[in-house]
Write a protein that holds these residues in place. Structure first.
Motif, PDB file in Angstrom:
ATOM      1  N   VAL A  51       0.864  -1.177   0.000  1.00  0.00           N
ATOM      2  CA  VAL A  51       0.000   0.000   0.000  1.00  0.00           C
ATOM      3  C   VAL A  51       0.906   1.234   0.000  1.00  0.00           C
ATOM      4  N   ALA A  52       1.066   1.814  -1.169  1.00  0.00           N
ATOM      5  CA  ALA A  52       1.997   2.947  -1.321  1.00  0.00           C
ATOM      6  C   ALA A  52       1.220   4.253  -1.240  1.00  0.00           C
ATOM      7  N   LEU A  53       1.253   4.864  -0.085  1.00  0.00           N
ATOM      8  CA  LEU A  53       0.510   6.112   0.115  1.00  0.00           C
ATOM      9  C   LEU A  53       1.444   7.311   0.087  1.00  0.00           C
ATOM     10  N   GLU A  54       2.724   7.036   0.074  1.00  0.00           N
ATOM     11  CA  GLU A  54       3.708   8.115   0.060  1.00  0.00           C
ATOM     12  C   GLU A  54       4.699   7.813  -1.071  1.00  0.00           C
ATOM     13  N   GLY A  55       5.073   8.842  -1.797  1.00  0.00           N
ATOM     14  CA  GLY A  55       6.040   8.637  -2.879  1.00  0.00           C
ATOM     15  C   GLY A  55       5.507   7.767  -3.995  1.00  0.00           C
ATOM     16  N   LYS A  56       4.194   7.920  -4.266  1.00  0.00           N
ATOM     17  CA  LYS A  56       3.588   7.085  -5.308  1.00  0.00           C
ATOM     18  C   LYS A  56       4.254   7.296  -6.660  1.00  0.00           C
ATOM     19  N   GLN A  57       4.624   8.546  -6.905  1.00  0.00           N
ATOM     20  CA  GLN A  57       5.161   8.886  -8.226  1.00  0.00           C
ATOM     21  C   GLN A  57       6.421   8.093  -8.525  1.00  0.00           C
ATOM     22  N   GLY A  58       7.216   7.859  -7.501  1.00  0.00           N
ATOM     23  CA  GLY A  58       8.483   7.177  -7.730  1.00  0.00           C
ATOM     24  C   GLY A  58       8.366   5.668  -7.745  1.00  0.00           C
ATOM     25  N   PHE A  59       7.195   5.158  -7.389  1.00  0.00           N
ATOM     26  CA  PHE A  59       7.087   3.711  -7.230  1.00  0.00           C
ATOM     27  C   PHE A  59       7.263   2.966  -8.541  1.00  0.00           C
ATOM     28  N   SER A  60       6.654   3.480  -9.600  1.00  0.00           N
ATOM     29  CA  SER A  60       6.751   2.774 -10.888  1.00  0.00           C
ATOM     30  C   SER A  60       8.195   2.779 -11.382  1.00  0.00           C
ATOM     31  N   ALA A  61       8.915   3.864 -11.136  1.00  0.00           N
ATOM     32  CA  ALA A  61      10.326   3.923 -11.539  1.00  0.00           C
ATOM     33  C   ALA A  61      11.147   2.931 -10.710  1.00  0.00           C
ATOM     34  N   ARG A  62      10.807   2.825  -9.443  1.00  0.00           N
ATOM     35  CA  ARG A  62      11.490   1.882  -8.552  1.00  0.00           C
ATOM     36  C   ARG A  62      11.274   0.446  -9.039  1.00  0.00           C
ATOM     37  N   LYS A  63      10.026   0.183  -9.392  1.00  0.00           N
ATOM     38  CA  LYS A  63       9.712  -1.158  -9.902  1.00  0.00           C
ATOM     39  C   LYS A  63      10.458  -1.424 -11.209  1.00  0.00           C
ATOM     40  N   GLU A  64      10.497  -0.409 -12.072  1.00  0.00           N
ATOM     41  CA  GLU A  64      11.171  -0.571 -13.360  1.00  0.00           C
ATOM     42  C   GLU A  64      12.668  -0.827 -13.157  1.00  0.00           C
ATOM     43  N   ALA A  65      13.255  -0.122 -12.200  1.00  0.00           N
ATOM     44  CA  ALA A  65      14.679  -0.331 -11.917  1.00  0.00           C
ATOM     45  C   ALA A  65      14.913  -1.762 -11.419  1.00  0.00           C
ATOM     46  N   PHE A  66      14.036  -2.236 -10.554  1.00  0.00           N
ATOM     47  CA  PHE A  66      14.167  -3.605 -10.035  1.00  0.00           C
ATOM     48  C   PHE A  66      14.009  -4.607 -11.173  1.00  0.00           C
ATOM     49  N   ARG A  67      13.017  -4.366 -12.010  1.00  0.00           N
ATOM     50  CA  ARG A  67      12.747  -5.275 -13.128  1.00  0.00           C
ATOM     51  C   ARG A  67      13.966  -5.378 -14.038  1.00  0.00           C
ATOM     52  N   ARG A  68      14.540  -4.231 -14.358  1.00  0.00           N
ATOM     53  CA  ARG A  68      15.679  -4.241 -15.274  1.00  0.00           C
ATOM     54  C   ARG A  68      16.916  -4.867 -14.634  1.00  0.00           C
ATOM     55  N   HIS A  69      17.151  -4.518 -13.381  1.00  0.00           N
ATOM     56  CA  HIS A  69      18.371  -5.018 -12.744  1.00  0.00           C
ATOM     57  C   HIS A  69      18.312  -6.518 -12.479  1.00  0.00           C
ATOM     58  N   HIS A  70      17.147  -6.986 -12.030  1.00  0.00           N
ATOM     59  CA  HIS A  70      17.030  -8.395 -11.652  1.00  0.00           C
ATOM     60  C   HIS A  70      16.409  -9.245 -12.758  1.00  0.00           C
ATOM     61  N   GLY A  71      15.930  -8.615 -13.818  1.00  0.00           N
ATOM     62  CA  GLY A  71      15.327  -9.378 -14.913  1.00  0.00           C
ATOM     63  C   GLY A  71      14.033 -10.055 -14.515  1.00  0.00           C
ATOM     64  N   ILE A  72      13.260  -9.389 -13.657  1.00  0.00           N
ATOM     65  CA  ILE A  72      11.997  -9.967 -13.170  1.00  0.00           C
ATOM     66  C   ILE A  72      10.832  -9.367 -13.959  1.00  0.00           C
ATOM     67  N   GLU A  73      10.036 -10.219 -14.567  1.00  0.00           N
ATOM     68  CA  GLU A  73       8.883  -9.728 -15.331  1.00  0.00           C
ATOM     69  C   GLU A  73       7.572  -9.913 -14.574  1.00  0.00           C
ATOM     70  N   SER A  74       7.524 -10.895 -13.716  1.00  0.00           N
ATOM     71  CA  SER A  74       6.266 -11.173 -13.031  1.00  0.00           C
ATOM     72  C   SER A  74       6.545 -11.648 -11.608  1.00  0.00           C
ATOM     73  N   ALA A  75       5.704 -11.244 -10.707  1.00  0.00           N
ATOM     74  CA  ALA A  75       5.825 -11.669  -9.307  1.00  0.00           C
ATOM     75  C   ALA A  75       4.477 -11.446  -8.641  1.00  0.00           C
ATOM     76  N   PRO A  76       4.138 -12.258  -7.663  1.00  0.00           N
ATOM     77  CA  PRO A  76       2.868 -12.041  -6.952  1.00  0.00           C
ATOM     78  C   PRO A  76       2.964 -10.849  -6.014  1.00  0.00           C
ATOM     79  N   PHE A  77       3.178  -9.726  -6.611  1.00  0.00           N
ATOM     80  CA  PHE A  77       3.352  -8.468  -5.872  1.00  0.00           C
ATOM     81  C   PHE A  77       2.308  -7.500  -6.392  1.00  0.00           C
ATOM     82  N   TYR A  78       1.529  -6.933  -5.504  1.00  0.00           N
ATOM     83  CA  TYR A  78       0.428  -6.067  -5.919  1.00  0.00           C
ATOM     84  C   TYR A  78       0.550  -4.695  -5.254  1.00  0.00           C
ATOM     85  N   LEU A  79       0.356  -3.703  -6.067  1.00  0.00           N
ATOM     86  CA  LEU A  79       0.447  -2.327  -5.584  1.00  0.00           C
ATOM     87  C   LEU A  79      -0.952  -1.762  -5.372  1.00  0.00           C
ATOM     88  N   LEU A  80      -1.126  -1.097  -4.258  1.00  0.00           N
ATOM     89  CA  LEU A  80      -2.383  -0.382  -3.996  1.00  0.00           C
ATOM     90  C   LEU A  80      -1.996   1.065  -3.703  1.00  0.00           C
TER      91      LEU A  80
END
Lengths: 282, 182
Positions: A51-80
């Motif tokens: 539940v990201a109620l603070e810094g929402k704007q940066g969350f997608s960039a954070r996820k993208e950085a993780f995806r690129r660095h670790h090569g993860i395309e899918s995970a049972p991780f849900y953002l609210l």
């Protein structure tokens, strides 16, 4: 997460603003979602709701950085990222999660941050009691751990607000920034684990693209740091007396210092002085 | 123009009952004799979005409609009268049906998803001037990205509007700020 977080009840992760808290908590959540051990701690794989109620704007960039660095395309991780008043809306939150995830209920729900999900005062025992009751209800109904991300106040030695928070949680982790930018997480309180465990990480920049001006757009990923906690640099300033003593030692070493005797097994160029000579210099 | 503008007759009537039946709208006791009034800003924006949708090529209409819905839901937040909120909700539905050409299910999907993620832009500019949002599908508001999840869950999200929609990991899309604000 063995040794850090229990798989039920409440936990709090706290630290000052801009210390890398949210990056670290996201990294932690991803490891839980992926079932990957975390710095030597065994992880029980589970669905994660963040539940990201603070810094929402940066969350997608954070996820993208993780995806690129670790090569993860899918995970049972849900953002609210919808605004949430936990006390008033805990029933709706529980119903929404159950409706959407069906049998795959989360093993952990991160609440980032306490302040953004509490309508009331963090310092009032009534408000905090209601908040904690709501968080516990979420944990019980979803049979998961609820991890509350929180800030520190003026007193940087403890989480901000009413002390009932620390009393209600299974574990409490402190996040702070080291001298060289590392993110240091310390298990301060734990009901079932050994306290004092430290996890040291570094933040690595990941370029995600270029903006309209041709400047890089970046985010950060959290990586293990090659760092020994007991070698952490001392940041405390010396007192006047201590500075005088150090200056006297320098003077003494310059005037009457000798090479260290071999039986002390010190590095070859080490200069030593007699304690009595140092006292005299003082 | 007065501070509050009577909303057009088409916003009332059959469209409201449809929105309520599908569960997306706030309940209201508005009758034909009791015309809801909305703020003039919302009324003007509604008109602007109609024009915008009329001018938009067919393939991009859905994207523009999503942006319109987000913008109008934000306007609805400023209304104190539930009837006005309902009127704006109905107007969004009409935008989707008559100006975008979407079927009722798709409109409901957009409305439920957009309503939950709508945020007031901080730049102070009108989102009408911005380009279309990233392409979204109903799945973007749901949970189907992970095959580990059951079809029951997917069905549930399609049939029941949820107060707190979850965004699956694969659907957390990163778009550079500079691109979205151009």
């Amino acid at each position: 997460m063995k040794g850090l977080l229990a798989n039920s009840g409440l936990a709090v992760i706290w630290g000052p603003p801009k210390c890398g808290k949210s990056f670290w908590v996201f990294d932690l959540g991803m490891h839980i979602a992926l079932g990957r051990d975390y710095r030597g701690h065994r992880v029980q794989q589970a669905t994660v709701v963040y539940v990201a109620l603070e810094g929402k704007q940066g969350f997608s960039a954070r996820k993208e950085a993780f995806r690129r660095h670790h090569g993860i395309e899918s995970a049972p991780f849900y953002l609210l990222s919808t605004s949430l008043d936990l006390v008033a809306k805990s029933s709706e939150l529980i119903a929404s999660i159950k409706a959407q995830l069906g049998k795959n209920l989360p093993g952990v729900l991160f609440l980032d941050t306490l302040n953004r999900s509490l309508v009331g005062s963090e310092s009032k025992d009534e408000d905090m009691a209601r908040f904690l009751a709501a968080a516990e209800r979420v944990a019980q109904e979803l049979n998961c751990a609820v991890v509350i991300v929180h800030h520190c106040g003026i007193d940087a030695s403890r989480p901000r607000g009413h002390t009932s928070l620390s009393g209600a949680v299974e574990s409490q982790l402190k996040v702070e920034r080291g001298n060289t930018g590392e993110v240091i997480v310390t298990l301060e309180l734990a009901k079932d684990f050994a306290e004092g465990t430290e996890i040291v990480s570094r933040l690595q920049r990941v370029e995600l693209g270029m903006d309209a001006d041709g400047d890089p757009i970046t985010s950060l990923v959290v990586l293990p740091a090659d760092y020994l906690p007991n070698e952490r640099a001392i940041t405390r300033k010396l007192s006047d007396r201590q500075r005088l003593a150090l200056a006297a030692l320098d003077e003494c070493a310059a005037t009457s210092g000798t090479r260290a005797p071999a039986n002390l097994e010190l590095p070859g160029l080490t200069i030593v002085v007699q304690v009595s000579a140092w006292r005299e210099e003082l | 123009m007065t501070a509050a503008q009577p909303i057009r007759a088409e916003i009332r009537g059959e469209h409201r009952s449809r929105a309520i039946r599908n569960g997306a709208a706030v309940s209201t006791e508005t009758t034909g004799d009791d015309q809801p009034e909305i703020r003039v800003e919302a009324y003007d924006k509604l008109g602007q979005w109609r024009v915008k949708l009329n001018e938009t090529e067919k393939l991009k209409k859905r994207d523009v409609f999503e942006r319109a819905a987000a913008d109008l839901f934000l306007e609805a937040e400023y209304e104190r009268d539930l009837r006005a909120v309902q009127a704006i909700t109905d107007a969004i539905h009409i935008l989707g049906r008559d100006y975008t050409g979407l079927d009722d299910d798709s409109i409901q999907f957009v409305m439920v998803g957009v309503r939950s993620v709508a945020e007031r832009p901080t730049s102070g500019r009108s989102v009408i001037d911005e380009g279309p949002p990233p392409a979204l599908s109903p799945d973007d508001y749901g949970v189907e990205a992970d095959s580990a999840h059951t079809s029951d869950a997917a069905t549930a999200i399609k049939n029941l509007p949820v107060a707190y929609p979850l965004q699956a990991f694969a659907n957390i899309t990163w778009i550079p700020v500079s691109v979205t604000t151009l």
